[in-house]
Design an enzyme around this catalytic site. Structure first.
Site, PDB file in Angstrom:
ATOM      1  N   ALA A 149      10.532   2.231  -0.651  1.00 31.90           N
ATOM      2  CA  ALA A 149      10.599   3.114  -1.823  1.00 31.90           C
ATOM      3  C   ALA A 149      11.758   4.104  -1.703  1.00 31.90           C
ATOM      4  O   ALA A 149      12.481   4.338  -2.673  1.00 31.90           O
ATOM      5  CB  ALA A 149       9.278   3.854  -2.005  1.00 31.90           C
ATOM      6  N   GLY A 183       6.190   0.897   6.019  1.00 32.43           N
ATOM      7  CA  GLY A 183       7.109  -0.049   5.391  1.00 32.43           C
ATOM      8  C   GLY A 183       7.306   0.222   3.916  1.00 32.43           C
ATOM      9  O   GLY A 183       8.425   0.146   3.397  1.00 32.43           O
ATOM     10  N   CYS A 184       6.234   0.563   3.230  1.00 30.64           N
ATOM     11  CA  CYS A 184       6.321   0.822   1.793  1.00 30.64           C
ATOM     12  C   CYS A 184       7.124   2.091   1.519  1.00 30.64           C
ATOM     13  O   CYS A 184       7.849   2.176   0.532  1.00 30.64           O
ATOM     14  CB  CYS A 184       4.922   0.907   1.191  1.00 30.64           C
ATOM     15  N   THR A 185       7.009   3.070   2.404  1.00 39.17           N
ATOM     16  CA  THR A 185       7.776   4.305   2.255  1.00 39.17           C
ATOM     17  C   THR A 185       9.259   4.035   2.472  1.00 39.17           C
ATOM     18  O   THR A 185      10.099   4.488   1.686  1.00 39.17           O
ATOM     19  CB  THR A 185       7.263   5.386   3.222  1.00 39.17           C
ATOM     20  N   LYS A 198       0.830  -1.209   0.000  1.00 39.43           N
ATOM     21  CA  LYS A 198       0.000   0.000   0.000  1.00 39.43           C
ATOM     22  C   LYS A 198       0.862   1.256   0.000  1.00 39.43           C
ATOM     23  O   LYS A 198       1.744   1.408   0.845  1.00 39.43           O
ATOM     24  CB  LYS A 198      -0.922   0.001   1.217  1.00 39.43           C
TER      25      LYS A 198
END
Length: 155
Positions: free
Chosen positions: A50, A45-47, A40
């Site tokens: 990325a 975590g995704c940030t 998402k």
């Protein structure tokens, strides 16, 4: 669908991506690339993942590696995420989960005893011939860029 393995031909994909771009296996033919699937946009975590990839882009670029992030989010959420964090590599929307299904990353998950379908944080390094050179399942976001750089340097 059988689980993908190193040496398998990477499944084809064609998806809309951030910055008005589109990404496809056909468009990447003859070039190595990393597909990383994340759950998402703009979550912690995704940030972390990325931003790690963005920081590694100069080194990955010297290796000729293209990086593509894929989530089930709609394009508006992906565009907002990319702008907020100044992400320059393409983030693709797999809202129909076709790429996720082909790569085996749309899986049953469990949280607090509740089962649901979601994106498994996984990555696939694809070589110039279109074959999978490395697979990472259940990726740890903070470590992933380093792992990719090590594997890409061996292509």
């Amino acid at each position: 669908m059988t689980e993908l393995a190193v040496g398998d031909v990477a499944p084809p994909f064609d998806l809309p991506a951030s910055g008005g771009r589109s990404v496809s296996s056909a468009g990447l033919k003859g070039r190595p690339f990393l597909l990383y699937f994340y759950p998402k946009a703009d979550t912690s975590g995704c940030t972390v993942q990325a931003l790690g990839m963005e920081e590694a882009l100069p080194e990955l670029g010297t290796l000729g590696l293209e990086v593509i992030g894929i989530s089930p989010d709609p394009m508006n959420a992906i565009e907002k995420f990319a702008r907020k964090h100044s992400l320059t590599f393409p983030l693709a929307s797999d809202a129909e989960k076709q790429a996720a299904a082909a790569y085996g990353t749309w899986v049953e998950k469990s949280m607090y005893g509740r089962k649901y379908m979601g994106m498994e944080r996984s990555s696939f390094l694809v070589d110039r011939e279109g074959r999978i050179a490395a697979i990472w399942r259940k990726v740890k976001p903070a470590e992933h860029a380093r792992q990719v750089m090590e594997a890409a340097s061996r292509l």
